[in-house]
Design an enzyme around this catalytic site. Structure first.
Site, PDB file in Angstrom:
ATOM      1  N   TYR A  53       8.025   5.000  -6.907  1.00  0.00           N
ATOM      2  CA  TYR A  53       9.049   4.006  -7.188  1.00  0.00           C
ATOM      3  C   TYR A  53      10.125   4.646  -8.067  1.00  0.00           C
ATOM      4  O   TYR A  53       9.916   5.713  -8.678  1.00  0.00           O
ATOM      5  CB  TYR A  53       8.451   2.845  -7.972  1.00  0.00           C
ATOM      6  CG  TYR A  53       7.753   1.777  -7.166  1.00  0.00           C
ATOM      7  CD1 TYR A  53       8.397   1.111  -6.125  1.00  0.00           C
ATOM      8  CD2 TYR A  53       6.460   1.369  -7.492  1.00  0.00           C
ATOM      9  CE1 TYR A  53       7.769   0.098  -5.423  1.00  0.00           C
ATOM     10  CE2 TYR A  53       5.821   0.349  -6.796  1.00  0.00           C
ATOM     11  CZ  TYR A  53       6.489  -0.275  -5.759  1.00  0.00           C
ATOM     12  OH  TYR A  53       5.862  -1.289  -5.064  1.00  0.00           O
ATOM     13  N   GLU A  70       4.068  -3.504 -12.098  1.00  0.00           N
ATOM     14  CA  GLU A  70       3.577  -3.835 -13.440  1.00  0.00           C
ATOM     15  C   GLU A  70       4.463  -3.193 -14.509  1.00  0.00           C
ATOM     16  O   GLU A  70       4.019  -2.883 -15.609  1.00  0.00           O
ATOM     17  CB  GLU A  70       2.107  -3.430 -13.624  1.00  0.00           C
ATOM     18  CG  GLU A  70       1.143  -4.217 -12.789  1.00  0.00           C
ATOM     19  CD  GLU A  70       1.216  -3.868 -11.307  1.00  0.00           C
ATOM     20  OE1 GLU A  70       1.485  -4.776 -10.497  1.00  0.00           O
ATOM     21  OE2 GLU A  70       1.005  -2.697 -10.950  1.00  0.00           O
ATOM     22  N   ASN A  73      11.258  -4.688  -2.021  1.00  0.00           N
ATOM     23  CA  ASN A  73       9.823  -4.471  -2.223  1.00  0.00           C
ATOM     24  C   ASN A  73       9.083  -5.795  -2.149  1.00  0.00           C
ATOM     25  O   ASN A  73       9.332  -6.695  -2.958  1.00  0.00           O
ATOM     26  CB  ASN A  73       9.568  -3.829  -3.586  1.00  0.00           C
ATOM     27  CG  ASN A  73       8.115  -3.438  -3.771  1.00  0.00           C
ATOM     28  OD1 ASN A  73       7.544  -2.743  -2.941  1.00  0.00           O
ATOM     29  ND2 ASN A  73       7.519  -3.886  -4.862  1.00  0.00           N
ATOM     30  N   GLU A  74       8.199  -5.915  -1.159  1.00  0.00           N
ATOM     31  CA  GLU A  74       7.402  -7.130  -0.966  1.00  0.00           C
ATOM     32  C   GLU A  74       8.264  -8.389  -1.093  1.00  0.00           C
ATOM     33  O   GLU A  74       7.908  -9.355  -1.768  1.00  0.00           O
ATOM     34  CB  GLU A  74       6.222  -7.167  -1.947  1.00  0.00           C
ATOM     35  CG  GLU A  74       5.174  -6.103  -1.645  1.00  0.00           C
ATOM     36  CD  GLU A  74       3.891  -6.276  -2.441  1.00  0.00           C
ATOM     37  OE1 GLU A  74       2.845  -5.829  -1.957  1.00  0.00           O
ATOM     38  OE2 GLU A  74       3.940  -6.858  -3.545  1.00  0.00           O
ATOM     39  N   GLU A 131       0.839   0.478   0.473  1.00  0.00           N
ATOM     40  CA  GLU A 131       0.080   0.440  -0.779  1.00  0.00           C
ATOM     41  C   GLU A 131      -1.374   0.136  -0.434  1.00  0.00           C
ATOM     42  O   GLU A 131      -1.724  -1.017  -0.192  1.00  0.00           O
ATOM     43  CB  GLU A 131       0.630  -0.607  -1.750  1.00  0.00           C
ATOM     44  CG  GLU A 131       1.983  -0.275  -2.325  1.00  0.00           C
ATOM     45  CD  GLU A 131       2.430  -1.273  -3.387  1.00  0.00           C
ATOM     46  OE1 GLU A 131       1.603  -2.109  -3.811  1.00  0.00           O
ATOM     47  OE2 GLU A 131       3.611  -1.221  -3.790  1.00  0.00           O
ATOM     48  N   TYR A 137      -5.568   2.561 -13.673  1.00  0.00           N
ATOM     49  CA  TYR A 137      -5.648   1.930 -12.350  1.00  0.00           C
ATOM     50  C   TYR A 137      -6.943   2.247 -11.608  1.00  0.00           C
ATOM     51  O   TYR A 137      -7.071   1.946 -10.430  1.00  0.00           O
ATOM     52  CB  TYR A 137      -4.443   2.360 -11.493  1.00  0.00           C
ATOM     53  CG  TYR A 137      -3.952   1.268 -10.562  1.00  0.00           C
ATOM     54  CD1 TYR A 137      -3.048   0.317 -10.998  1.00  0.00           C
ATOM     55  CD2 TYR A 137      -4.400   1.191  -9.257  1.00  0.00           C
ATOM     56  CE1 TYR A 137      -2.591  -0.679 -10.155  1.00  0.00           C
ATOM     57  CE2 TYR A 137      -3.950   0.181  -8.400  1.00  0.00           C
ATOM     58  CZ  TYR A 137      -3.050  -0.743  -8.859  1.00  0.00           C
ATOM     59  OH  TYR A 137      -2.608  -1.739  -8.027  1.00  0.00           O
TER      60      TYR A 137
END
Length: 606
Positions: free
Chosen positions: A53, A99, A157-158, A239, A306
């Site tokens: 990103y 996030e 994005n989404e 993803e 993560y």
């Protein structure tokens, strides 16, 4: 020069089939001296591509700045990807979620409340145009069509998960982004990604753009959903969620390596391409972590480990080896094998205790941390009104002996409440605590308000921070305020100046133990260690605050957990004369910090 195309069934690199096996590696969550190490470990696991990103607000912290140097040198990062023989996918948003603070959208952009959020609105699109003009030329120079590594660039994005605008307006917005992207010389394929859900895939893309999906399990089923919306061309999970993020106050999330590996095997066996989210999570250094709010505000932890194949400190995990084994069933992997756990690290993480012997109480430290003198307001300003897009602000007024209680409509996100120099309570968004009892005396009321991360997902994206009025007591409305922004980024330097004043050292007990605590404030210690070695800072007994090592703001710590350590990248540490600084908001059991041998990310959900 090379070509990269979306064929009838496959991605085509120079006309030959390419199954993209990518991993997410965010340059902005990794110390730049460690980029090459993380990229090399991606190649050794069998990946052929790195995805990142790009957070707009990281490069543009204010409207007059666009920074592409140091930690923000995306060009250098992409060059290192190419030097390792890998390809790249770039996802510049403008919204990224991730996030990250505000989902990457700059707070300053929405100081004008009329600016649209993720929609076809002229001021929003004009700002994106400036952003893309500053960023995308360096990406364009590094496309495969010009001898570089970049294969594809994502649009938005989404988007299928956001908003309720009519579909024609949504597509008008996406087409405007396509135009702004192409205007900057991007000629490689563009694509969108959405969750593997029929409604979201239908809402989030354009007929002329390639669609990809996001999911973390049941790969065959999810690819079938994607195929309904992408009738031809390669299927790609943009993803593949092989882990999850952590929020303060909740458990540390993990995903079993065996299940991840099995789902990845199914995906690759179905001829799907993949981007592991995350290959290496890294760290939300500084004040960059975002937050979610689905009725309860939940800020994201400093660690972005993560539960990824490559741990926060760059160590290959069991998941790394399991996924490498799966990839090897479908594609060639380097014969060199996986790296050793300590590859490139000069020795194990040092273990030592550090006494913080210098201290400035919080009430005394706040004036020296102000960016400028407090300004007068006739109601509670937001931090946007203060031109503060991240961090801490001070609000001050006078109270009377009969005021009894302070109430605010809302606080975003947390405020330490002091009367004169005494801490009397906390206002907290997460627990919906918007009232604090006041002592029965007149005095100076000070609120230290902390922005704990702008919301990165959902309808609350773009909202202002600070005290949201009105503010009242039991007897009246408080309408005379002074307020100002703090420069917490300069806290170590300002602490050194404050410590020049006499009487600023903590007494050391006669038994040689740790210095006695002195409550909230700025603390400092110096220590020697192993230069270049990763460290893990543990702050048992401390409450909540910020930590710096050698002037680098590591991020937030909080006894709320789940994270109990802060990662200190080796390049930050020297052999001698290291400096640890803490801004502690409440107080500590004793003024001692520890560096421990391994991270402690908290209890898990299992």
């Amino acid at each position: 020069m090379a070509t990269f195309e979306i064929g009838p069934e496959d991605f085509l690199l120079d006309g030959e089939r390419m199954q993209v096996v990518s991993g997410a590696l965010h340059y902005f969550r990794v110390h730049p001296d460690q980029w090459a190490d993380r990229i090399r470990k991606a190649r050794l696991m069998g990946l052929n591509t790195i995805e990142t990103y790009v957070p707009w607000n990281f490069h543009a912290p204010d409207p007059e700045t666009f920074d592409l140097a140091g930690r923000r040198d995306l060009g250098r990062f992409l060059d290192l990807v190419a030097a390792e023989g890998l390809y790249a996918i770039v996802r510049p948003g403008p919204y990224i979620c991730a996030e990250w603070d505000g989902g990457g959208l700059p707070g300053w952009l929405f100081a004008d409340r009329a600016v649209g959020v993720r929609r076809h609105e002229p001021r929003f699109l004009a700002a994106i145009g400036t952003y893309f003009a500053n960023l995308l030329p360096l990406v364009a120079q590094r496309q495969v069509t010009r001898g570089g590594p970049v294969l594809m660039v994502q649009v938005e994005n989404e988007y299928g998960a956001y908003g309720n605008d009519p579909q024609p307006e949504r597509q008008k917005y996406l087409r405007a982004l396509v135009d702004l992207t192409r205007e900057q010389g991007i000629d490689v394929p563009l694509f969108t990604c959405d969750q593997a859900d029929d409604e979201m895939l239908a809402r989030g893309g354009l007929p002329e753009l390639h669609k990809t999906a996001t999911f973390g399990s049941r790969s065959t089923e999810r690819l079938e959903i994607l195929r309904r919306h992408q009738p031809t061309g390669p299927l790609m999970c943009m993803e593949f969620w092989n882990g999850w993020f952590d929020s303060w106050g909740l458990e540390h999330h993990v995903a079993p390596a065996e299940a991840n590996a099995a789902d990845l095997d199914d995906l690759l066996a179905a001829n799907g391409s993949v981007n592991l989210y995350m290959f290496h999570g890294g760290t939300n250094f500084g004040l960059t972590s975002g937050a979610n709010d689905k009725g309860i505000y939940r800020p994201i932890t400093t660690s972005y480990d993560y539960d990824a194949p490559l741990a926060e400190d760059g160590t290959p995990t069991a998941k790394y080896h399991a996924m490498r084994e799966v990839i090897a069933r479908h594609l060639p992997v380097p014969e060199a094998g996986a790296p050793a756990a300590d590859a490139g690290v000069p020795g194990a993480a040092p273990v030592l205790d550090v006494d913080l012997t210098a201290h400035v109480p919080l009430a005394h430290a706040l004036p020296s941390l102000l960016r400028e003198d407090l300004a007068a307001f006739t109601s509670t300003p937001t931090t946007d009104d203060l031109r503060l897009w991240s961090g801490f602000a001070v609000y001050r007024t006078r109270i009377q002996a009969d005021d009894a209680v302070l109430t605010v409509a809302e606080v975003r996100d947390r405020a330490v409440v002091l009367v004169d120099d005494e801490q009397v309570g906390v206002l907290d968004r997460a627990s919906h605590t918007f009232a604090v009892a006041l002592p029965a005396r007149a005095g100076d009321l000070t609120l230290l308000v902390e922005d704990q991360g702008r919301v990165n997902y959902g309808p609350r994206i773009g909202e202002p921070k600070g005290l949201i009025g009105p503010a009242r007591t039991a007897t009246r409305t408080l309408d005379e305020w002074e307020a100002g922004a703090l420069r917490v980024e300069d806290a170590p330097e300002l602490l050194r100046a404050a410590l020049d004043a006499p009487g600023r050292s903590l007494p050391v007990p006669d038994d040689g133990g740790a210095p006695r605590p002195a409550g909230a404030g700025l603390y400092r210690a110096t220590f020697d260690s192993v230069g270049g070695a990763d460290h893990f800072l543990r702050l048992d007994g401390w409450s909540k605050g910020l930590a710096w090592v050698n002037g680098e703001l590591l991020g937030r710590y909080w006894s709320l957990g789940p994270t109990h350590t802060l990662y200190v990248p080796g390049p930050v540490v020297r052999d001698t004369g290291n400096e640890l600084v803490l801004l502690e908001l409440h107080g500590a059991a004793d003024a001692r910090a520890s560096f421990v041998a391994a991270p402690a990310l908290g209890i898990t959900e299992q």
